[in-house]
Design a protein around this motif. Structure first.
Motif, PDB file in Angstrom:
ATOM      1  N   TRP A 159      53.450  11.992 -33.467  1.00  0.00           N
ATOM      2  CA  TRP A 159      52.820  12.953 -34.366  1.00  0.00           C
ATOM      3  C   TRP A 159      51.604  13.599 -33.723  1.00  0.00           C
ATOM      4  O   TRP A 159      50.842  12.947 -33.031  1.00  0.00           O
ATOM      5  N   ASN A 160      51.452  14.899 -33.985  1.00  0.00           N
ATOM      6  CA  ASN A 160      50.321  15.618 -33.416  1.00  0.00           C
ATOM      7  C   ASN A 160      49.941  16.773 -34.338  1.00  0.00           C
ATOM      8  O   ASN A 160      50.771  17.278 -35.091  1.00  0.00           O
ATOM      9  N   THR A 161      48.677  17.163 -34.262  1.00  0.00           N
ATOM     10  CA  THR A 161      48.216  18.327 -35.013  1.00  0.00           C
ATOM     11  C   THR A 161      48.448  19.588 -34.172  1.00  0.00           C
ATOM     12  O   THR A 161      48.734  19.506 -32.977  1.00  0.00           O
ATOM     13  N   VAL A 162      48.322  20.736 -34.822  1.00  0.00           N
ATOM     14  CA  VAL A 162      48.481  22.016 -34.134  1.00  0.00           C
ATOM     15  C   VAL A 162      47.327  22.933 -34.513  1.00  0.00           C
ATOM     16  O   VAL A 162      46.630  22.692 -35.506  1.00  0.00           O
ATOM     17  N   GLN A 163      47.133  23.983 -33.725  1.00  0.00           N
ATOM     18  CA  GLN A 163      46.100  24.978 -34.008  1.00  0.00           C
ATOM     19  C   GLN A 163      46.795  26.308 -34.281  1.00  0.00           C
ATOM     20  O   GLN A 163      47.157  27.044 -33.354  1.00  0.00           O
TER      21      GLN A 163
ATOM     22  N   HIS B 142      48.587  18.119 -25.550  1.00  0.00           N
ATOM     23  CA  HIS B 142      48.990  16.813 -25.021  1.00  0.00           C
ATOM     24  C   HIS B 142      48.771  16.927 -23.524  1.00  0.00           C
ATOM     25  O   HIS B 142      49.605  17.496 -22.810  1.00  0.00           O
ATOM     26  N   GLY B 143      47.609  16.454 -23.051  1.00  0.00           N
ATOM     27  CA  GLY B 143      47.188  16.797 -21.704  1.00  0.00           C
ATOM     28  C   GLY B 143      46.674  18.221 -21.750  1.00  0.00           C
ATOM     29  O   GLY B 143      45.662  18.520 -22.377  1.00  0.00           O
ATOM     30  N   LYS B 144      47.386  19.138 -21.127  1.00  0.00           N
ATOM     31  CA  LYS B 144      47.037  20.559 -21.182  1.00  0.00           C
ATOM     32  C   LYS B 144      47.654  21.193 -22.437  1.00  0.00           C
ATOM     33  O   LYS B 144      48.769  20.834 -22.833  1.00  0.00           O
ATOM     34  N   PRO B 145      46.947  22.136 -23.110  1.00  0.00           N
ATOM     35  CA  PRO B 145      47.514  22.810 -24.288  1.00  0.00           C
ATOM     36  C   PRO B 145      48.849  23.484 -23.964  1.00  0.00           C
ATOM     37  O   PRO B 145      49.061  23.983 -22.856  1.00  0.00           O
ATOM     38  N   PHE B 146      49.741  23.487 -24.940  1.00  0.00           N
ATOM     39  CA  PHE B 146      51.051  24.118 -24.785  1.00  0.00           C
ATOM     40  C   PHE B 146      51.409  24.860 -26.072  1.00  0.00           C
ATOM     41  O   PHE B 146      50.821  24.624 -27.132  1.00  0.00           O
ATOM     42  N   VAL B 147      52.376  25.748 -25.971  1.00  0.00           N
ATOM     43  CA  VAL B 147      52.822  26.532 -27.125  1.00  0.00           C
ATOM     44  C   VAL B 147      53.612  25.634 -28.067  1.00  0.00           C
ATOM     45  O   VAL B 147      54.630  25.047 -27.684  1.00  0.00           O
ATOM     46  N   ALA B 148      53.137  25.533 -29.319  1.00  0.00           N
ATOM     47  CA  ALA B 148      53.788  24.677 -30.306  1.00  0.00           C
ATOM     48  C   ALA B 148      54.643  25.462 -31.291  1.00  0.00           C
ATOM     49  O   ALA B 148      55.553  24.900 -31.910  1.00  0.00           O
ATOM     50  N   ALA B 149      54.359  26.758 -31.471  1.00  0.00           N
ATOM     51  CA  ALA B 149      55.146  27.590 -32.376  1.00  0.00           C
ATOM     52  C   ALA B 149      54.829  29.053 -32.109  1.00  0.00           C
ATOM     53  O   ALA B 149      53.751  29.387 -31.610  1.00  0.00           O
TER      54      ALA B 149
ATOM     55  N   ASP C 141      44.834  19.863 -40.715  1.00  0.00           N
ATOM     56  CA  ASP C 141      45.030  18.553 -40.099  1.00  0.00           C
ATOM     57  C   ASP C 141      46.450  18.017 -40.268  1.00  0.00           C
ATOM     58  O   ASP C 141      46.725  16.859 -39.930  1.00  0.00           O
ATOM     59  N   ALA C 142      47.353  18.847 -40.797  1.00  0.00           N
ATOM     60  CA  ALA C 142      48.745  18.411 -40.954  1.00  0.00           C
ATOM     61  C   ALA C 142      49.329  18.039 -39.596  1.00  0.00           C
ATOM     62  O   ALA C 142      49.029  18.665 -38.575  1.00  0.00           O
ATOM     63  N   ARG C 143      50.154  17.002 -39.591  1.00  0.00           N
ATOM     64  CA  ARG C 143      50.724  16.516 -38.339  1.00  0.00           C
ATOM     65  C   ARG C 143      52.233  16.743 -38.321  1.00  0.00           C
ATOM     66  O   ARG C 143      52.901  16.632 -39.351  1.00  0.00           O
TER      67      ARG C 143
END
Length: 225
Positions: free
Chosen positions: A136-140, A187-194, A154-156
């Motif tokens: 589980w992880n949060t997103v920006q 996760h480490g370096k930022p990546f595109v989540a959506a 803060d939704a995961r």
């Protein structure tokens, strides 16, 4: 966090939309079917061309290797379906590798594979100490996101992947078109989540495995169909 039952209550107010989960052999189609049915969609799992073209929404899941998914998608004519739907402004949503194949290329174990090139960018190994990124992880999410509307910051969401897109270079200078809305995770370096880009939306995480937060996100998508 999302209030339990929010997605179901919202779904009751939404007319049932027909969604095809495209079955090309590389995705958790049953999990996607259950999640979409939970939020009020009328769901069918198929690779039938006409049904995929005529549905209100097309969901493209994906698990496994980028190259294998691209091969399976092309064999099932999924690349043609996605291209034709988007040309007509018909909604498409990709999940996990179903998002990755929308980019220009993927590189796994040194092998480069051409993607669908809906977006520029390269899918490459996650730049993190611990791989895969599983859990589980949060997103920006950006301001004005429709995909994450009504969700707590803060939704995961549930991720399971070893590859991602780390750089976003697409811009639009067309005054009539909105620039794509890009959501990031770290996760480490930022990546595109959506990504939200007109009729084409996609998530690197699995909304169908993300509990109430994922249900609300799918409700948001269904609400745009």
């Amino acid at each position: 966090m999302t209030v339990p039952g929010t997605a179901e209550k919202t779904a009751e107010k939404t007319a049932r939309k027909k969604v095809v989960v495209f079955d090309y052999g590389f995705g958790n189609v049953r999990s996607a079917e259950r999640a979409l049915a939970r939020v009020g969609a009328e769901v069918e799992i198929t690779r039938d061309y006409d049904k995929a073209m005529n549905a209100d929404g097309l969901l493209v899941p994906g698990v496994g290797a980028f190259a294998a998914c691209m091969r399976g998608l092309r064999e099932a004519r999924g690349d043609w379906v996605i291209e034709r739907r988007l040309a007509g402004g018909r909604p498409v949503m990709g999940i996990c590798v179903g998002m990755q194949i929308l980019f220009a290329r993927g590189i796994e174990h040194g092998v480069e594979t051409e993607g669908l090139e809906e977006w520029p960018g390269t899918v490459g190994p996650l730049q993190a100490d611990v791989v895969p990124h599983m859990g589980w992880n949060t997103v920006q999410a950006p301001a004005g996101s429709e995909l994450f509307a009504g969700l707590d910051p803060d939704a995961r969401f549930y991720f399971v992947h070893s590859y991602a897109v780390h750089d976003w270079s697409m811009e639009t200078h067309n005054p009539v078109m909105d620039a794509p809305k890009v959501t990031w995770a770290t996760h480490g370096k930022p990546f595109v989540a959506a990504v939200e880009n007109g009729a084409l939306w996609a998530t690197q995480f699995h909304p169908e495995k993300s509990g109430d937060a994922g249900a609300q996100l799918l409700t948001n998508w269904i609400g745009t169909l």
